[in-house]
Enzyme design. Structure first.
Site, PDB file in Angstrom:
ATOM      1  N   HIS A  99      48.707  30.610  40.993  1.00  0.00           N
ATOM      2  CA  HIS A  99      49.046  29.754  41.323  1.00  0.00           C
ATOM      3  C   HIS A  99      49.763  28.810  42.327  1.00  0.00           C
ATOM      4  O   HIS A  99      49.750  27.807  41.483  1.00  0.00           O
ATOM      5  CB  HIS A  99      48.627  28.094  39.406  1.00  0.00           C
ATOM      6  CG  HIS A  99      46.589  28.833  39.435  1.00  0.00           C
ATOM      7  ND1 HIS A  99      45.510  28.711  40.080  1.00  0.00           N
ATOM      8  CD2 HIS A  99      46.781  29.473  38.371  1.00  0.00           C
ATOM      9  CE1 HIS A  99      44.699  28.680  38.718  1.00  0.00           C
ATOM     10  NE2 HIS A  99      45.351  29.688  38.266  1.00  0.00           N
ATOM     11  N   ASP A 122      45.414  37.378  46.568  1.00  0.00           N
ATOM     12  CA  ASP A 122      44.210  38.424  46.496  1.00  0.00           C
ATOM     13  C   ASP A 122      43.665  39.302  47.593  1.00  0.00           C
ATOM     14  O   ASP A 122      43.783  40.576  47.530  1.00  0.00           O
ATOM     15  CB  ASP A 122      42.755  37.874  45.975  1.00  0.00           C
ATOM     16  CG  ASP A 122      42.547  36.592  44.744  1.00  0.00           C
ATOM     17  OD1 ASP A 122      44.196  37.483  43.973  1.00  0.00           O
ATOM     18  OD2 ASP A 122      42.022  36.001  44.778  1.00  0.00           O
TER      19      ASP A 122
HETATM   20  C1  GLA Z   1      42.433  33.113  42.605  1.00  0.00           C
HETATM   21  C2  GLA Z   1      43.000  33.356  43.869  1.00  0.00           C
HETATM   22  C3  GLA Z   1      44.628  33.323  44.096  1.00  0.00           C
HETATM   23  C4  GLA Z   1      45.805  33.172  43.038  1.00  0.00           C
HETATM   24  C5  GLA Z   1      45.424  32.585  41.747  1.00  0.00           C
HETATM   25  C6  GLA Z   1      45.807  32.080  40.845  1.00  0.00           C
HETATM   26  O1  GLA Z   1      42.893  34.715  41.769  1.00  0.00           O
HETATM   27  O2  GLA Z   1      41.673  33.813  44.069  1.00  0.00           O
HETATM   28  O3  GLA Z   1      44.175  32.870  44.749  1.00  0.00           O
HETATM   29  O4  GLA Z   1      45.456  31.263  43.816  1.00  0.00           O
HETATM   30  O5  GLA Z   1      43.863  32.629  41.140  1.00  0.00           O
HETATM   31  O6  GLA Z   1      47.311  32.427  40.982  1.00  0.00           O
END
Ligand code: GLA
Length: 383
Positions: free
Chosen positions: A39, A177
């Site tokens: 996060h 991601d």
């Molecule tokens: C999800 C979001 C990412 C990131 C994570 C928490 O996977 O897609 O961008 O913010 O949560 O780290």
């Protein structure tokens, strides 16, 4: 976890069966598991994900009926059909929204004026916090490049995939991601600065130490579109505005303590997590997995108590893994369910797995899915 040639052959055969023509291109993009830096990718922070050996393949062929036809190996029934003229931005429902969004976001780069047939297939568990959606978006973009003979910079594709997720799936995610899916490297983690997009591949030296990554999919509900994610992001943005910083990771810890709740605890997580990422990179470099274990434990506690995105299943999985001898364990991904990631000595995999399963049984939870994974390569063209 099939080989590249098996994935390609399956994708070609599946495409022919679905549409009666061979694909013009096939792409593959993996899911990811984040080691640490949770996060903070929408707060200008450093993150340390690895690409998984699990992922999505996408095959594509041109059409001449002016429509996009989208089918999935795991969804029965006829393809979803959307006229190209109706591809305007706007959140939609279901798995096909990720495909439509990714296609729409690369339209200016490719010429599929007559339409296209796309088929996807994958083995990233859905809703497990392992980025099945990023893998789907990235696979579509790589397949479109493959079909048209274009080669775009991986970060350009990652940004398109992120934009698709924002506009078509309605999730205001960070870039972690999609970047991990595009840029992952076998045996390495991706150290990504989400403020500058500067990145490097950090060797993890896990094999030399006879250590593996153990992912525990708790099977607890995980739906970023439920609003908890957007709410956390909004609280961070309020905190940054009050503190007058562009990126919340750069806030002074003392100033954070003066914020009202819940911004104070949210910001405390963000600032402390950034420090832990830097320390974890140093510890991995030194092969100091004992320190990594302390950092993972602190990250989990911070996500549970300050950021409040954990849940009982995640807490039990983490505690049981440590109790059974894991070197490190924490929740991973967006939270509210999903998965944990642990570092486990090869010799302890069986006992740690049994320990987590037993803890789930006594808590009355569904049996978890436990995966042993090695950091894998990022997205690539298969055909
Ligand atoms: C999800 C979001 C990412 C990131 C994570 C928490 O996977 O897609 O961008 O913010 O949560 O780290």
């Amino acid at each position: 976890m099939s080989t590249g040639s098996a994935l390609r052959d399956d994708a070609v055969a599946g495409h022919v069966a679905a549409y009666g023509v061979e694909p013009a291109g096939v792409g593959f993009a993996p899911g990811r598991v984040n080691l640490i830096g949770e996060h903070i990718d929408y707060n200008g922070g450093l993150v340390l994900p690895v690409a998984l050996p699990l992922g999505t393949t996408c095959s594509v062929s041109p059409r001449d009926d002016g429509a996009l036809h989208v089918s999935s190996a795991s969804v029965d029934g006829p393809p979803v059909v959307v006229p190209l003229d109706d591809l305007e931005s706007g959140a939609r429902q279901g798995w096909s929204s990720y495909v439509l969004g990714a296609f729409a976001h690369s339209r200016s780069r490719h010429s599929f004026e007559g339409g296209a047939s796309l088929r996807v297939d994958g083995d990233v568990p859905l809703g497990a916090g392992l980025s099945s959606s990023a893998s789907l978006e990235c696979a579509v973009l790589v397949a479109l490049d493959a079909a048209t003979g274009l080669v775009h910079d991986p970060l350009t594709l990652a940004l398109s995939a992120q934009a698709a997720e924002h506009e078509y799936a309605g999730v205001p995610c960070g870039i972690m991601d999609q970047a991990a899916s595009m840029l992952g490297r076998a045996d390495h983690a991706l150290l990504l600065d989400s403020a500058t997009l500067h990145h490097e591949h950090v060797p993890l030296h896990l094999q030399e130490q006879e250590v593996v990554l153990l992912v525990v999919n708790t099977r607890a509900h995980h739906e970023l579109t439920d609003g908890g994610y957007a709410e956390r992001r909004a609280a961070c943005e309020r905190a940054a505005a009050v503190l007058g910083v562009e990126y919340l990771v750069d806030a002074e810890p003392a100033a954070v303590e003066a914020l009202p709740e819940p911004e104070r605890r949210r910001a405390r997580h963000v600032v402390s997590e950034q420090t832990r990422v830097r320390a974890a990179v140093r510890a991995f470099g030194l092969g100091d997995l004992a320190s990594v274990g302390e950092l993972f434990a602190a990250s989990h506690a911070s996500l549970r108590d300050d950021f409040e995105v954990s849940c009982p299943e995640l807490d039990v999985a983490v505690a049981a893994a440590y109790d059974a001898g894991a070197l490190a364990s924490r929740m991973t991904g967006g939270g509210f369910g999903g998965s944990t990631v642990a570092l486990v000595r090869v010799d302890d995999v069986v006992v740690v797995t049994a320990g987590v399963e037993a803890a789930f049984r006594s808590a009355g939870f569904r049996s978890p899915e436990v995966l042993v994974v090695a950091p894998a390569d990022g997205a690539r063209t298969l055909y």
